[in-house]
Scaffold this active site. Structure first.
Site, PDB file in Angstrom:
ATOM      1  N   ILE A 174      46.182  39.438  43.976  1.00 48.88           N
ATOM      2  CA  ILE A 174      44.714  39.352  44.638  1.00 48.88           C
ATOM      3  C   ILE A 174      43.735  38.205  43.327  1.00 48.88           C
ATOM      4  CG2 ILE A 174      44.647  40.238  46.306  1.00 48.88           C
ATOM      5  CD1 ILE A 174      42.807  42.581  45.767  1.00 48.88           C
ATOM      6  N   GLY A 190      43.548  37.717  35.500  1.00 57.45           N
ATOM      7  CA  GLY A 190      42.337  37.686  34.031  1.00 57.45           C
ATOM      8  C   GLY A 190      43.433  37.477  33.041  1.00 57.45           C
ATOM      9  N   GLY A 191      42.543  37.546  31.375  1.00 58.96           N
ATOM     10  CA  GLY A 191      43.115  37.584  30.691  1.00 58.96           C
ATOM     11  C   GLY A 191      43.378  38.927  30.270  1.00 58.96           C
ATOM     12  N   GLY A 212      44.785  41.591  32.776  1.00 58.73           N
ATOM     13  CA  GLY A 212      45.344  42.621  33.804  1.00 58.73           C
ATOM     14  C   GLY A 212      45.348  40.674  35.048  1.00 58.73           C
ATOM     15  N   VAL A 237      45.659  42.238  39.492  1.00 64.46           N
ATOM     16  CA  VAL A 237      44.513  42.953  40.448  1.00 64.46           C
ATOM     17  C   VAL A 237      45.168  42.867  41.661  1.00 64.46           C
ATOM     18  CG1 VAL A 237      42.076  44.054  41.338  1.00 64.46           C
ATOM     19  CG2 VAL A 237      42.608  42.591  39.144  1.00 64.46           C
ATOM     20  N   LYS A 273      44.530  47.774  39.492  1.00 61.70           N
ATOM     21  CA  LYS A 273      44.751  46.935  38.720  1.00 61.70           C
ATOM     22  C   LYS A 273      45.238  47.063  37.155  1.00 61.70           C
ATOM     23  CE  LYS A 273      41.835  44.157  34.562  1.00 61.70           C
ATOM     24  NZ  LYS A 273      40.236  43.793  34.367  1.00 61.70           N
ATOM     25  N   ASP A 300      30.424  40.811  30.239  1.00 60.94           N
ATOM     26  CA  ASP A 300      31.264  39.813  30.510  1.00 60.94           C
ATOM     27  C   ASP A 300      30.403  39.604  32.378  1.00 60.94           C
ATOM     28  OD1 ASP A 300      33.045  37.600  31.390  1.00 60.94           O
ATOM     29  OD2 ASP A 300      34.369  39.224  31.820  1.00 60.94           O
TER      30      ASP A 300
END
Length: 641
Positions: free
Chosen positions: A33, A36-37, A39, A41, A56, A154
């Site tokens: 779903i 990202g940089g 990991g 998810v 994750k 972030d």
């Protein structure tokens, strides 16, 4: 093949197979779903607890050196430690941290929703008031994180999920924790460049003020539909953040000064979290006219002061009460309902439908409301750490009690009304003398964040439910009597019945403890999600529990069996029985629903809160229902003629 071409394939090798894979003998991967940089998810199924979760996995590419892979692993553990320290409705909940084939996995609350970024990309800019509501939720999570010594680093539209009437801040994967040694020695700037505060773009350390700047940039995108700083590459964006002023917001309306105040380049000149929260609350509650012409510099910090617009509009839009009998799915077994619940069958409903009686301003997100047994005193508390008291008959404020160091999640009056217990994120329970308006004592259960409190019918015992266990205390002696719960279970809630029974639930199991009849607890059954609310009916036999699975389940504690469920389309945050047992009130999202217990039908839907409704309380005569919400208000509903 270039090195860049090889990297994704190498990452896939270390990540192993995907869909259908069983992680830590418990979590079955269903579908990817997000990615990202650091990991990927997955939506996963917890096969032991029979619930959906988010899992994750950390990327550990083979092209990295051993020490770099270890740094990635440590960053994953840091994310878990960061998020686990933050208990707030707008911060994602971490359930567990496991390892599979040497790779860390973080098991989290599954948020079925879309990111703020994707919502804006597909639907365009948001109205200022909606953006302010989102900003209030995220700001609440940030304040809780900052109080725990955690800086997120972030805050971006991609890390804010919108679901179930709330905004949830996710991904503490690059967060810094006060007291932890730095683990990033590569020299790379962590976080999305477009939402990186100027001081961080200059290479300085992240601070809570840095998160506030990122929140301002995120709100800019929410209302303008574009990023505040453009650039062909990351370096160009970072240069602009440091040296160029963004275009003035043109669609932000009353939210414009808040955005500008948060995005000042010098950290000391920015709005504080408290100032931003107050201003966002004005916009979210529509206390500022949408067409108001703001004076130059309004909302900016100058000479240590915040120049604010005048509050020309103080009354929000009138709430809507949709009354009437609407068919609904309720208890599956009508014959199994206790006699007292059926006793009201055939009685005529009150001629007058529910109506809004009053709206009380609590100045911050409200997490708990309570009414004393005499029906004379109303208590409300939440994000701003203060307990506010009103006289219920005339709705006059009488006192503000201060003493907690962080947000307050639970409150309860003793049966005689002389004592009020409050607890929350600071892990303390304060006992207040309601007549003298002063602190009587402070209990330190040491059981994590306090989520619910309940007095025994005689007032001698107090149950404190926290993230680690449930504890029973002797109120007079301030002494701990017993600890209930299992080591493998967490996130407890509890409620006392008039019979002296104590029902308590973890994220796994519902149990009952009879202090006099049976010293040991008995298991009633399993639960399918985190239980956020519990309440007994007046007979003391039936307990209602509501949680993240969107249902309210009713149990007959005497027979130890489930009676049925009341379905909702969103998480249930509060449940309450009327004193006569004829009405069950439930809160889901920004809505309160009233159910006829005997007829098993929805009788009214109460709307008007502009945020999640977190708590409910009936007056002693059953004619008034109090609802507390994330919009910073307590609403009083007249239920009788």
């Amino acid at each position: 093949m270039t090195p860049d071409d090889r990297r994704p394939r190498m990452a896939e090798q270390i990540m192993g197979e995907g869909r259908g894979r069983l992680i830590a003998h418990q979590y079955r991967l269903v579908e990817e779903i997000g990615r990202g940089g650091f990991g990927v998810v997955w939506r996963a199924r917890d096969e032991r607890l029979n619930r959906d979760v988010a899992a994750k996995e950390l990327f550990l590419p083979l092209y990295l050196a051993a020490d770099q892979r270890e740094e990635r692993r440590e960053r994953s553990m840091r994310e878990a430690r960061s998020a686990a320290r933050i208990m707030h409705p707008s911060a994602v909940t971490v359930h567990a941290v496991v390892e599979q084939d040497g790779v860390p996995w973080i098991i989290m609350e599954l948020i079925d929703g879309r990111s703020l970024g994707s919502v804006v990309r597909s639907g365009g800019p948001l109205p200022p008031r909606r953006a302010a509501e989102i900003g209030l939720g995220v700001l609440g999570a940030l304040r809780t994180a900052h109080a725990a010594g955690v800086v997120h680093r972030d805050v971006t539209p991609g890390n804010i999920l919108l679901a179930e009437g709330r905004a949830v801040l996710t991904d503490f994967g690059i967060a810094t924790i006060e007291g932890d040694p730095s683990i990033t020695s590569s020299g790379y700037l962590m976080g999305a460049p477009a939402y990186t505060a100027p001081e961080r773009a200059r290479g300085e350390h992240a601070t809570p003020a840095s998160d506030l700047w990122s929140l301002g940039a995120t709100l800019y995108l929410a209302v303008e539909g574009k990023r505040p700083f453009a650039g062909d590459n990351a370096n160009a964006v970072l240069h602009a953040i440091q040296h160029v002023e963004p275009d003035r917001p043109v669609l932000a309306g009353p939210l414009g000064p808040v955005i500008e105040g948060l995005m000042r380049k010098v950290p000391a000149d920015r709005l504080s979290a408290e100032q931003a929260e107050s201003l966002l609350g004005d916009v979210a509650l529509d206390r500022v006219p949408a067409l108001l012409s703001l004076p130059p510099g309004a909302g900016r910090v100058q000479d240590g002061r915040v120049w604010r617009w005048r509050r020309l509009v103080a009354v929000a839009a009138a709430p809507v009460v949709a009354a009437g009998v609407v068919s609904g799915l309720l208890w599956a077994d009508r014959a199994g309902t206790p006699e007292s619940a059926q006793g009201a069958a055939g009685r005529a409903a009150p001629a007058a439908g529910p109506r809004l009686l009053a709206t009380l301003a609590a100045a911050d997100e409200v997490y708990t409301v309570s009414i004393n047994a005499a029906g004379t005193l109303l208590a409300a508390a939440g994000e701003n750490r203060a307990v506010r008291l009103w006289r219920l008959p005339d709705r006059r404020p009488v006192a503000v009690l201060r003493g907690h160091g962080h947000a307050i999640f639970a409150s309860a009056f003793s049966p005689d009304g002389r004592t009020l217990a409050t607890g929350g994120y600071d892990r303390e329970v304060i006992l207040w003398n309601t007549a003298a308006r002063r602190r009587l004592a402070t209990l330190t259960p040491g059981q994590g964040t306090i989520g619910s409190l309940a007095f025994s019918p005689d007032g001698r015992e107090l149950a404190t439910a926290g993230t680690d266990d449930v504890q029973l205390w002797n109120v007079a002696r301030r002494a701990r009597l017993q600890v209930l719960g299992r080591p493998a279970e967490t996130q407890y809630s509890a409620a006392f019945s008039r019979l002296g029974w104590l029902a308590f639930a973890s994220a796994d199991t519902l149990r009952m403890w009879r202090s006099r009849a049976a010293p040991r607890s008995a298991t009633l059954g399993g639960v399918s999600s985190l239980v956020r609310a519990m309440a007994f009916d007046p007979t003391g036999r039936v307990v209602a529990i509501g949680g993240d699975d969107g249902t309210v389940t009713l149990w007959d504690c005497a027979a130890r069996r489930r009676l049925g469920t009341v379905p909702h389309d969103r998480s249930v945050y509060a449940v309450a029985f009327s004193p006569d047992g004829r009405t069950l009130a439930t809160a889901s999202g920004d809505t309160v629903v009233l159910w006829d217990v005997a007829q098993r039908k929805r009788t009214a839907t109460l709307t008007g809160h502009r945020g999640l409704v977190s708590s409910l309380a009936f007056s002693r005569d059953g004619r008034t229902l109090a609802s507390g919400g994330f919009d910073g208000t307590v609403r009083l509903w007249a239920l009788g003629p």
